[in-house]
Design a protein around this motif. Sequence first.
Motif, PDB file in Angstrom:
ATOM      1  N   UNK A  88       0.831  -1.207   0.000  1.00  0.00           N
ATOM      2  CA  UNK A  88       0.000   0.000   0.000  1.00  0.00           C
ATOM      3  C   UNK A  88       0.865   1.257   0.000  1.00  0.00           C
ATOM      4  N   UNK A  89       0.600   2.146  -0.945  1.00  0.00           N
ATOM      5  CA  UNK A  89       1.286   3.423  -1.004  1.00  0.00           C
ATOM      6  C   UNK A  89       2.625   3.399  -1.726  1.00  0.00           C
ATOM      7  N   UNK A  90       2.967   2.279  -2.361  1.00  0.00           N
ATOM      8  CA  UNK A  90       4.240   2.174  -3.075  1.00  0.00           C
ATOM      9  C   UNK A  90       3.973   1.691  -4.494  1.00  0.00           C
ATOM     10  N   UNK A  91       4.676   2.281  -5.443  1.00  0.00           N
ATOM     11  CA  UNK A  91       4.531   1.885  -6.839  1.00  0.00           C
ATOM     12  C   UNK A  91       5.441   0.706  -7.145  1.00  0.00           C
ATOM     13  N   UNK A  92       4.867  -0.342  -7.760  1.00  0.00           N
ATOM     14  CA  UNK A  92       5.605  -1.526  -8.202  1.00  0.00           C
ATOM     15  C   UNK A  92       6.363  -2.229  -7.076  1.00  0.00           C
ATOM     16  N   UNK A  95       4.379  -6.893  -1.241  1.00  0.00           N
ATOM     17  CA  UNK A  95       4.552  -7.103   0.194  1.00  0.00           C
ATOM     18  C   UNK A  95       4.199  -8.545   0.538  1.00  0.00           C
ATOM     19  N   UNK A  96       5.006  -9.136   1.386  1.00  0.00           N
ATOM     20  CA  UNK A  96       4.633 -10.407   2.004  1.00  0.00           C
ATOM     21  C   UNK A  96       3.860 -10.008   3.256  1.00  0.00           C
ATOM     22  N   UNK A  97       2.534 -10.132   3.195  1.00  0.00           N
ATOM     23  CA  UNK A  97       1.695  -9.674   4.306  1.00  0.00           C
ATOM     24  C   UNK A  97       1.400 -10.800   5.297  1.00  0.00           C
ATOM     25  N   UNK A  98       1.695 -12.028   4.922  1.00  0.00           N
ATOM     26  CA  UNK A  98       1.527 -13.188   5.807  1.00  0.00           C
ATOM     27  C   UNK A  98       2.707 -14.118   5.563  1.00  0.00           C
ATOM     28  N   UNK A  99       3.358 -14.541   6.639  1.00  0.00           N
ATOM     29  CA  UNK A  99       4.418 -15.540   6.543  1.00  0.00           C
ATOM     30  C   UNK A  99       4.490 -16.273   7.876  1.00  0.00           C
ATOM     31  N   UNK A 100       4.038 -17.514   7.878  1.00  0.00           N
ATOM     32  CA  UNK A 100       4.066 -18.327   9.099  1.00  0.00           C
ATOM     33  C   UNK A 100       4.503 -19.739   8.764  1.00  0.00           C
ATOM     34  N   UNK A 101       5.405 -20.260   9.588  1.00  0.00           N
ATOM     35  CA  UNK A 101       5.926 -21.611   9.450  1.00  0.00           C
ATOM     36  C   UNK A 101       5.834 -22.279  10.810  1.00  0.00           C
ATOM     37  N   UNK A 130      10.228  -5.447  -2.728  1.00  0.00           N
ATOM     38  CA  UNK A 130       9.410  -6.220  -1.796  1.00  0.00           C
ATOM     39  C   UNK A 130       9.566  -5.686  -0.383  1.00  0.00           C
ATOM     40  N   UNK A 131       8.462  -5.684   0.369  1.00  0.00           N
ATOM     41  CA  UNK A 131       8.457  -5.308   1.786  1.00  0.00           C
ATOM     42  C   UNK A 131       7.902  -6.449   2.631  1.00  0.00           C
ATOM     43  N   UNK A 132       8.342  -6.505   3.869  1.00  0.00           N
ATOM     44  CA  UNK A 132       7.798  -7.384   4.904  1.00  0.00           C
ATOM     45  C   UNK A 132       7.841  -6.596   6.205  1.00  0.00           C
ATOM     46  N   UNK A 133       6.785  -6.678   7.015  1.00  0.00           N
ATOM     47  CA  UNK A 133       6.754  -5.972   8.300  1.00  0.00           C
ATOM     48  C   UNK A 133       6.585  -6.968   9.433  1.00  0.00           C
ATOM     49  N   UNK A 134       7.121  -6.605  10.588  1.00  0.00           N
ATOM     50  CA  UNK A 134       7.002  -7.442  11.774  1.00  0.00           C
ATOM     51  C   UNK A 134       7.060  -6.573  13.022  1.00  0.00           C
ATOM     52  N   UNK A 135       6.651  -7.148  14.124  1.00  0.00           N
ATOM     53  CA  UNK A 135       6.743  -6.446  15.401  1.00  0.00           C
ATOM     54  C   UNK A 135       8.210  -6.259  15.780  1.00  0.00           C
ATOM     55  N   UNK A 136       8.561  -5.118  16.374  1.00  0.00           N
ATOM     56  CA  UNK A 136       9.954  -4.887  16.757  1.00  0.00           C
ATOM     57  C   UNK A 136      10.510  -5.961  17.706  1.00  0.00           C
ATOM     58  N   UNK A 137       9.663  -6.510  18.563  1.00  0.00           N
ATOM     59  CA  UNK A 137      10.111  -7.511  19.533  1.00  0.00           C
ATOM     60  C   UNK A 137      10.224  -8.913  18.942  1.00  0.00           C
ATOM     61  N   UNK A 138       9.828  -9.102  17.697  1.00  0.00           N
ATOM     62  CA  UNK A 138       9.867 -10.426  17.080  1.00  0.00           C
ATOM     63  C   UNK A 138      11.280 -10.699  16.554  1.00  0.00           C
TER      64      UNK A 138
END
Length: 182
Positions: A88-92, A95-101, A130-138
């Motif tokens: 969202x808000x970025x051209x081209x 984002x990996x919005x879900x990643x769980x193993x 590509x972007x990926x976001x996570x909690x700072x404590x993770x």
Amino acid sequence: MYVRPAQDEDADAMAHVIVDTFLLAHMGQLPGEAMRRRKEEWTYDVSANAWLRTLREIADAENPLDCVFVACDEAGEVIGLAMGTPAEGFDRTGEVCVLYVRPEWQRRGVGRRLVQSVAQWLRERGFIALHIATLPANAPARKFYEAIGGVVIGQRELDEYGYKVVNVVYSWPDIRVLTPSA
């Protein structure tokens, strides 16, 4: 272990992976009330129904920009999942919005293969970053993203049951570094 596009019949298994892994990975990282509500309201059935809706929306789209992949063990059981979407808000930029193993499969290349699969899918559709976001404590997730070349580019706030939760955003400015054919 192999990675493939998710199918409708994977929704229940995907729900178990994401609910169990999310709750374990984020214990103590979210405000107490937000985690309590997540545990109460985010059941396997709720998650499975949401995944089924998502998979059907992707299948019904003429030119989908979202993708969902699952990683399976040798017996075909779902052990991980990832979802890609336009950032969202970025051209081209994707984002990996879900990643769980599943925890017992972590540090065995499953997450890397899932990220590569999403990156390849997005790259084939013209995404360049590509972007990926996570909690700072993770710490485990952050260590993983850094190990596969992610660089912190900032933060963003998300709403988790009425609580503002900060996420650290990692970026790969050139998606080709994540794709096996690069």
